[in-house]
Motif scaffolding. Structure first.
Motif, PDB file in Angstrom:
ATOM      1  N   UNK A 169       0.844  -1.209   0.000  1.00  0.00           N
ATOM      2  CA  UNK A 169       0.000   0.000   0.000  1.00  0.00           C
ATOM      3  C   UNK A 169       0.876   1.255   0.000  1.00  0.00           C
ATOM      4  N   UNK A 170       1.880   1.278   0.882  1.00  0.00           N
ATOM      5  CA  UNK A 170       2.776   2.439   0.985  1.00  0.00           C
ATOM      6  C   UNK A 170       3.460   2.726  -0.351  1.00  0.00           C
ATOM      7  N   UNK A 171       3.991   1.683  -0.980  1.00  0.00           N
ATOM      8  CA  UNK A 171       4.696   1.871  -2.243  1.00  0.00           C
ATOM      9  C   UNK A 171       3.753   2.298  -3.366  1.00  0.00           C
ATOM     10  N   UNK A 172       2.557   1.717  -3.411  1.00  0.00           N
ATOM     11  CA  UNK A 172       1.602   2.035  -4.485  1.00  0.00           C
ATOM     12  C   UNK A 172       1.158   3.495  -4.438  1.00  0.00           C
ATOM     13  N   UNK A 173       1.007   4.036  -3.227  1.00  0.00           N
ATOM     14  CA  UNK A 173       0.512   5.403  -3.086  1.00  0.00           C
ATOM     15  C   UNK A 173       1.599   6.405  -2.676  1.00  0.00           C
ATOM     16  N   UNK A 174       2.870   5.984  -2.740  1.00  0.00           N
ATOM     17  CA  UNK A 174       4.000   6.862  -2.403  1.00  0.00           C
ATOM     18  C   UNK A 174       3.847   7.506  -1.026  1.00  0.00           C
ATOM     19  N   UNK A 175       3.470   6.696  -0.050  1.00  0.00           N
ATOM     20  CA  UNK A 175       3.296   7.199   1.312  1.00  0.00           C
ATOM     21  C   UNK A 175       4.634   7.164   2.044  1.00  0.00           C
ATOM     22  N   UNK A 176       4.823   8.130   2.906  1.00  0.00           N
ATOM     23  CA  UNK A 176       6.072   8.237   3.645  1.00  0.00           C
ATOM     24  C   UNK A 176       5.766   8.257   5.139  1.00  0.00           C
ATOM     25  N   UNK A 177       5.787   7.079   5.742  1.00  0.00           N
ATOM     26  CA  UNK A 177       5.514   7.016   7.167  1.00  0.00           C
ATOM     27  C   UNK A 177       5.283   5.588   7.612  1.00  0.00           C
ATOM     28  N   UNK A 178       5.186   5.411   8.922  1.00  0.00           N
ATOM     29  CA  UNK A 178       4.989   4.069   9.468  1.00  0.00           C
ATOM     30  C   UNK A 178       3.560   3.569   9.238  1.00  0.00           C
ATOM     31  N   UNK A 179       3.407   2.271   9.309  1.00  0.00           N
ATOM     32  CA  UNK A 179       2.088   1.672   9.151  1.00  0.00           C
ATOM     33  C   UNK A 179       1.141   2.201  10.225  1.00  0.00           C
ATOM     34  N   UNK A 180      -0.044   2.648   9.838  1.00  0.00           N
ATOM     35  CA  UNK A 180      -1.012   3.076  10.849  1.00  0.00           C
ATOM     36  C   UNK A 180      -1.287   1.935  11.826  1.00  0.00           C
ATOM     37  N   UNK A 181      -1.516   2.294  13.083  1.00  0.00           N
ATOM     38  CA  UNK A 181      -1.672   1.299  14.145  1.00  0.00           C
ATOM     39  C   UNK A 181      -2.953   0.483  14.029  1.00  0.00           C
ATOM     40  N   UNK A 182      -3.989   1.059  13.425  1.00  0.00           N
ATOM     41  CA  UNK A 182      -5.277   0.355  13.327  1.00  0.00           C
ATOM     42  C   UNK A 182      -5.824   0.414  11.908  1.00  0.00           C
ATOM     43  N   UNK A 183      -6.751  -0.483  11.624  1.00  0.00           N
ATOM     44  CA  UNK A 183      -7.424  -0.494  10.336  1.00  0.00           C
ATOM     45  C   UNK A 183      -8.219   0.791  10.140  1.00  0.00           C
TER      46      UNK A 183
END
Length: 150
Positions: free
Chosen positions: A130-144
């Motif tokens: 998900x992070x790579x597909x949307x070019x997100x820069x940060x840690x995995x969110x803690x919850x859904x």
């Protein structure tokens, strides 16, 4: 520019996310519309995971929901008729949209379907993908809830 997302829910299940143009983001868990509104400051746009318009047809079904289910083979439980949704999504989501419209009269507010999006794009619920597909820069969110808001 800051884009916001919200995944309405109940106590400690109301996800809010702020996304910057550079892919950096921040997420929160809230318990109410009032608390979520304190996180949304000068929004460029807001996406809310709830039906923002309803249907008066039989069963409350909306053409767009049926199209999503059929086109992307999404299970009915992922994209549901408004008549079958729980109160927090319907009430809190629409209430947030109404109050944001008062707070920010010119901001674009749209409905989102984060779980349907992941299915339509055939993305697994793996943060790295998900992070790579949307070019997100940060840690995995803690919850859904926070992930869905993002």
């Amino acid at each position: 520019m800051t884009w916001y997302g919200a995944d309405p829910g109940g106590i400690n299940c109301f996800g809010v996310a702020a996304l910057q143009d550079d892919g950096s983001f921040k997420t929160w868990l809230c318990s109410s519309v009032d608390e979520a509104r304190t996180k949304i400051v000068q929004p460029t746009g807001v996406g809310i995971d709830c039906p923002l318009w309803w249907s008066s047809s039989i069963g409350g079904g909306r053409f767009a929901d049926g199209w999503l289910r059929k086109t992307y083979k999404i299970p009915p439980g992922t994209v549901q008729s408004a008549n079958s949704l729980q109160g927090a999504v319907l009430i809190q989501g629409v209430l947030l949209a109404m109050m944001l419209r008062k707070d920010h009269p010119d901001v674009s507010i749209t409905e989102s379907h984060p779980k349907a999006l992941l299915l339509a794009l055939r993305l697994v619920k793996d943060w790295k993908v998900i992070r790579d597909r949307f070019d997100l820069d940060g840690p995995e969110p803690k919850t859904e809830h926070e992930r869905d808001a993002l």
